[in-house]
Enzyme design. Structure first.
Site, PDB file in Angstrom:
ATOM      1  N   ASN A 295      15.961  73.718 -37.389  1.00 56.02           N
ATOM      2  CA  ASN A 295      16.945  72.673 -37.134  1.00 56.02           C
ATOM      3  C   ASN A 295      16.631  71.951 -35.838  1.00 56.02           C
ATOM      4  O   ASN A 295      16.090  72.524 -34.894  1.00 56.02           O
ATOM      5  CB  ASN A 295      18.369  73.259 -37.094  1.00 56.02           C
TER       6      ASN A 295
ATOM      7  N   PHE B 247      23.190  69.230 -30.993  1.00 52.90           N
ATOM      8  CA  PHE B 247      24.578  69.356 -30.548  1.00 52.90           C
ATOM      9  C   PHE B 247      25.472  68.261 -31.139  1.00 52.90           C
ATOM     10  O   PHE B 247      26.266  67.629 -30.433  1.00 52.90           O
ATOM     11  CB  PHE B 247      24.686  69.294 -29.016  1.00 52.90           C
TER      12      PHE B 247
ATOM     13  N   SER C  86      19.002  75.686 -25.938  1.00 57.84           N
ATOM     14  CA  SER C  86      18.670  74.987 -27.179  1.00 57.84           C
ATOM     15  C   SER C  86      17.425  74.140 -26.960  1.00 57.84           C
ATOM     16  O   SER C  86      17.300  73.458 -25.930  1.00 57.84           O
ATOM     17  CB  SER C  86      19.825  74.088 -27.615  1.00 57.84           C
TER      18      SER C  86
ATOM     19  N   ASN D 122      16.731  71.513 -28.641  1.00 59.01           N
ATOM     20  CA  ASN D 122      16.929  70.224 -29.308  1.00 59.01           C
ATOM     21  C   ASN D 122      17.641  69.173 -28.465  1.00 59.01           C
ATOM     22  O   ASN D 122      17.941  68.095 -28.967  1.00 59.01           O
ATOM     23  CB  ASN D 122      17.699  70.449 -30.613  1.00 59.01           C
ATOM     24  N   THR D 123      17.951  69.478 -27.206  1.00 59.22           N
ATOM     25  CA  THR D 123      18.480  68.492 -26.267  1.00 59.22           C
ATOM     26  C   THR D 123      17.449  68.326 -25.151  1.00 59.22           C
ATOM     27  O   THR D 123      17.144  69.299 -24.459  1.00 59.22           O
ATOM     28  CB  THR D 123      19.825  68.931 -25.669  1.00 59.22           C
TER      29      THR D 123
ATOM     30  N   LYS E 181      23.322  82.171 -22.759  1.00 62.44           N
ATOM     31  CA  LYS E 181      22.478  82.294 -23.951  1.00 62.44           C
ATOM     32  C   LYS E 181      21.054  81.910 -23.594  1.00 62.44           C
ATOM     33  O   LYS E 181      20.810  80.813 -23.075  1.00 62.44           O
ATOM     34  CB  LYS E 181      23.004  81.407 -25.075  1.00 62.44           C
TER      35      LYS E 181
ATOM     36  N   ASN F 147      18.485  82.353 -28.596  1.00 63.30           N
ATOM     37  CA  ASN F 147      18.597  81.081 -29.299  1.00 63.30           C
ATOM     38  C   ASN F 147      17.423  80.956 -30.274  1.00 63.30           C
ATOM     39  O   ASN F 147      16.684  81.916 -30.488  1.00 63.30           O
ATOM     40  CB  ASN F 147      18.579  79.937 -28.269  1.00 63.30           C
TER      41      ASN F 147
END
Length: 339
Positions: A114, A118, A179, A181-182, A213, A242
């Protein structure tokens, strides 16, 4: 059960077209289920109470962040056997997330990739929903992160805002700095940046536990520095891990999908997540409770997490691919193990 045998297979037949639609329909269905799930709740429920983080959990299996970002189905998750629920990741500003397509199912690998970014309605919208509908009957964690539009140098205020507005409702907060993805987010795992962030958040959190995390891609040295900062600033625990940027463990038939950018979760993460949990436990001398997450697709995986040092575990990809029967199998498979 009905969900395992009929509902989930029907939904996942659509996964080859758009897994995000499947995800959305699943959460939407559960958000409307309400009292209809009561007849099946006894089937899924496992009574294995434990005390961790100063909280009482009816069992040790939780729903990881990402499944119900905006807290839309809070009444459903306990009925499906979860002993706690983590919503989010939410950000100060509502945001649509990354461009679609951004979610890929890899069934042959028992995995998902993925790059959601967010996508959420914002921290205030979640607070309003919780004010109207109340909390679930199990402990509620809230994962908070940085908005994409917020410059990295202003990230602290982003987290402060979300923590303030959601503080009345959360039993614990997960500080998501991991994460992939940011853009730039993982830089907040660096020693100086994390120290500044935690120092500010501790002034607001009071007695509400803060957990950090961590990414599975950190080197041992980087993870040691991160843990030193967490101990220094009185963090309550660690969530490990994560999703990963690595691409090992993907079936050859899904090699093309492996080229997609984003975080990989599921079976390929099983071994690495347990390694990180073991490392965290050893480096901290067991001083920090750990929630183990990543690649748990059966009771044996959860037992390895507990043996590595985790006190609680979370499911996401395994639940998404195999349905709530997994919650029952895992929670009953680890019931009675020392915490």
């Amino acid at each position: 059960m009905l969900f395992d045998r009929i509902v989930r297979p029907s939904l996942y037949r659509l996964a080859f077209h758009d897994p995000e639609v499947v995800h959305e329909r699943t959460v939407s269905l559960l958000s409307r289920a309400g009292g209809a799930l009561r007849p099946v709740s006894r089937w899924y429920r496992t009574d294995d109470p434990v005390s961790v983080l100063g909280l009482r959990f009816p069992n040790r299996v939780g729903l990881a962040a990402g499944m119900d970002k905006d807290g839309r189905a809070l009444g459903a998750w306990p009925a499906l056997g979860f002993g706690f629920v983590e919503v989010g990741t939410v950000t100060r500003h509502a945001q649509p997330g990354n461009p679609k397509p951004r979610l890929y199912s890899l069934p042959a690998s028992d995995a998902v990739i993925n790059r959601m970014g967010f996508n959420n309605d914002g921290a205030q919208a979640l607070a309003d929903r919780l004010a109207r509908g109340g909390k679930p009957r199990v402990p509620l964690g809230v994962s908070i992160g940085k908005s994409k539009v917020t410059p990295l140098e202003e990230a602290v205020e982003d987290y402060r805002y979300s923590l303030r507005v959601l503080h009345p409702y959360a039993d614990y907060f997960a500080i998501n700095v991991s994460s992939p993805n940011t853009p730039g987010l993982r830089a907040l795992q660096d020693k100086a940046a994390l120290a500044g962030l935690l120092a500010e958040l501790k002034t607001i959190s009071g007695s509400t536990p803060l957990l950090v995390k961590v990414a599975p891609d950190l080197t041992d040295d980087a993870l040691t520095e991160l843990l030193d900062v967490c101990l220094e600033h009185g963090v309550s625990g660690i969530i490990a891990t994560n999703t990963t940027l690595a691409r090992t463990g993907i079936a050859p038939a899904e090699a093309t999908l492996a080229a997609e950018t984003g975080g990989l979760s599921g079976r390929p993460l099983t071994e690495r997540s347990a390694e990180v949990v073991r490392f965290v436990c050893k480096e901290t001398g067991g001083k920090l409770p750990i929630i183990g997450v990543g690649g748990i697709l059966g009771a044996d995986d959860a037992l390895r997490m507990l043996d590595a040092g985790a006190s609680l575990v979370q499911l996401y990809t395994g639940f998404a691919l195999h349905g709530p029967g997994l919650v029952r199998r895992v929670s009953r498979g680890i019931a009675g193990r020392p915490c």
